[in-house]
Design a protein around this motif. Structure first.
Motif, PDB file in Angstrom:
ATOM      1  N   ASN A  27      49.020   1.427 -24.680  1.00 44.32           N
ATOM      2  CA  ASN A  27      50.196   1.803 -23.901  1.00 44.32           C
ATOM      3  C   ASN A  27      51.297   2.381 -24.791  1.00 44.32           C
ATOM      4  N   SER A  28      51.148   2.256 -26.106  1.00 44.14           N
ATOM      5  CA  SER A  28      52.177   2.679 -27.065  1.00 44.14           C
ATOM      6  C   SER A  28      53.527   2.015 -26.764  1.00 44.14           C
ATOM      7  N   LEU A  29      53.455   0.705 -26.466  1.00 47.03           N
ATOM      8  CA  LEU A  29      54.636  -0.080 -26.143  1.00 47.03           C
ATOM      9  C   LEU A  29      54.717  -1.317 -27.024  1.00 47.03           C
ATOM     10  N   ILE A  30      55.929  -1.829 -27.182  1.00 47.45           N
ATOM     11  CA  ILE A  30      56.131  -3.136 -27.792  1.00 47.45           C
ATOM     12  C   ILE A  30      56.599  -4.057 -26.675  1.00 47.45           C
ATOM     13  N   ARG A  31      55.844  -5.118 -26.435  1.00 49.49           N
ATOM     14  CA  ARG A  31      56.131  -6.027 -25.332  1.00 49.49           C
ATOM     15  C   ARG A  31      56.630  -7.371 -25.867  1.00 49.49           C
ATOM     16  N   LYS A  32      57.328  -8.092 -25.029  1.00 51.86           N
ATOM     17  CA  LYS A  32      57.906  -9.373 -25.399  1.00 51.86           C
ATOM     18  C   LYS A  32      57.528 -10.395 -24.333  1.00 51.86           C
ATOM     19  N   ILE A  33      57.076 -11.586 -24.767  1.00 52.95           N
ATOM     20  CA  ILE A  33      56.676 -12.627 -23.824  1.00 52.95           C
ATOM     21  C   ILE A  33      57.437 -13.912 -24.146  1.00 52.95           C
ATOM     22  N   THR A  34      58.166 -14.415 -23.186  1.00 53.25           N
ATOM     23  CA  THR A  34      58.883 -15.673 -23.366  1.00 53.25           C
ATOM     24  C   THR A  34      57.893 -16.835 -23.300  1.00 53.25           C
TER      25      THR A  34
END
Length: 346
Positions: A122-129
């Motif tokens: 996806n060429s994304l940086i994701r964040k998960i709480t």
């Protein structure tokens, strides 16, 4: 005479490293070996071509289960669950299985239990709480070419990720041949690399890489980079100087110091409290160790493909990618082709 003394010194250091590894065992920590997405107790669970691993201060392990498009969690008491991801390809934000990823290849976790994901395709940086809420920290899902006016602040297949104590996220931007920095508020800047493929040390803005993958930070703020297609391990100091820690561009499996050593498609990197760097040497099916002064030795694996457990130098792996280390110094390896998580320790 001087060369002979240097060779003897290197040979003694290597022999000492081998001797220390005699009591190190490789075991299967999680995974049945079957391709799947089954949750449950450690070896009852299944994965599909897992790549990235990270461990938090409580001993929970997070897994970039790449082919399953999921982020899995292994609790400290040995239960595998799905933290986030529906299993279908996508880029949706949301909670738990309402969110989606597309071949996440790497992840890292901060001191607060927040997981950051290099959502590669996806060429994304994701964040998960910690409670499983997924948001997009940086990037956009559509491809961006290098001549695009905003190319310097976009991603193209991010492959490695690390977070510092201030919440800054570092990303190896694979197809842009750069290392990027994402501030806590999502602002992206180039940390190292011109964007032109090559092999050049020096000031970060003038340095070059060739499809870099795994990255890791040490306690002093040095960033280590698996410069994968250069077959090198590079180091970026806190003051922005890029140097080559170990390896040569020609593929190989030689041990030794600095440029005398060789790797074959190095990927995952982990650093222990003493500054020793551990490398998942994918093409050699081995885990390698690099001391702070650049001495490379085999840490585990014969080099043959397999899933044999036992003493470190008789055990086998099959394309090990991700690697992480716990507070006790145990290594955990994402054994990609075996669909297993292996543990290396005493």
């Amino acid at each position: 005479m001087k060369k002979n003394l240097l060779f003897l010194s290197a040979a003694i250091a290597f022999a000492m490293a081998c001797n220390k590894n005699k009591n190190i065992e490789v075991t299967t920590y999680a995974g049945s070996g079957a391709i799947g997405a089954v949750n449950g107790k450690l070896t009852e669970a299944s994965f599909s071509n897992l790549m990235g691993l990270a461990i938090d201060s409580g001993g929970n392990i997070y897994v970039a289960d790449s082919r399953n498009n999921m982020i899995r969690k292994i609790s400290a008491d040995g239960v595998v669950s799905t933290l986030a991801g529906s299993g279908s390809q996508g880029s949706a934000d949301g909670k738990g299985v309402a969110a989606s990823f597309f071949f996440p290849a790497a992840l890292t976790v901060d001191a607060h239990g927040v997981v950051y994901v290099a959502d590669t395709h996806n060429s994304l940086i994701r964040k998960i709480t910690p409670d499983g809420i997924v948001t997009t920290l940086a990037g956009r899902p559509d491809a961006v070419t290098k001549d695009h006016p905003e190319a310097l602040v976009r991603f193209d297949n991010p492959y490695g990720i690390a977070v510092d104590r201030n919440g800054n996220v570092f990303v190896s931007d694979w197809d842009k041949d750069q290392v990027k920095k994402v501030s806590p508020d999502g602002k992206v800047s180039v940390y190292a690399g011109t964007g032109d493929r090559g092999l050049k040390d020096g000031p970060a803005g003038n340095a070059s890489f060739y499809l870099p993958e795994g990255i890791a930070l040490d306690q002093k703020g040095n960033l280590y980079v698996a410069d994968t297609y250069n077959n090198l391990i590079r180091k970026i100091s806190p003051d922005g100087i890029v140097s080559t820690l170990a390896g040569k561009t020609k593929r190989g499996s030689a041990n030794g110091k600095g440029a005398a050593a060789s790797f074959s498609h190095p990927d995952g990197i982990a650093v222990d409290k003493k500054g020793n760097v551990y490398v998942a040497d994918v093409g050699n099916n081995k885990i390698r160790k690099i001391t702070p002064d650049g001495m490379v030795s085999d840490y585990a694996g014969t080099g043959k493909r397999g899933a044999d457990n036992g003493p470190a130098f008789t055990a086998t792996f099959y394309r090990p990618f991700g690697i992480t280390i716990d507070n006790a110094g145990n290594l955990f390896v994402a054994d990609y082709q075996n669909n297993l998580i292996r543990k290396i320790g005493n």
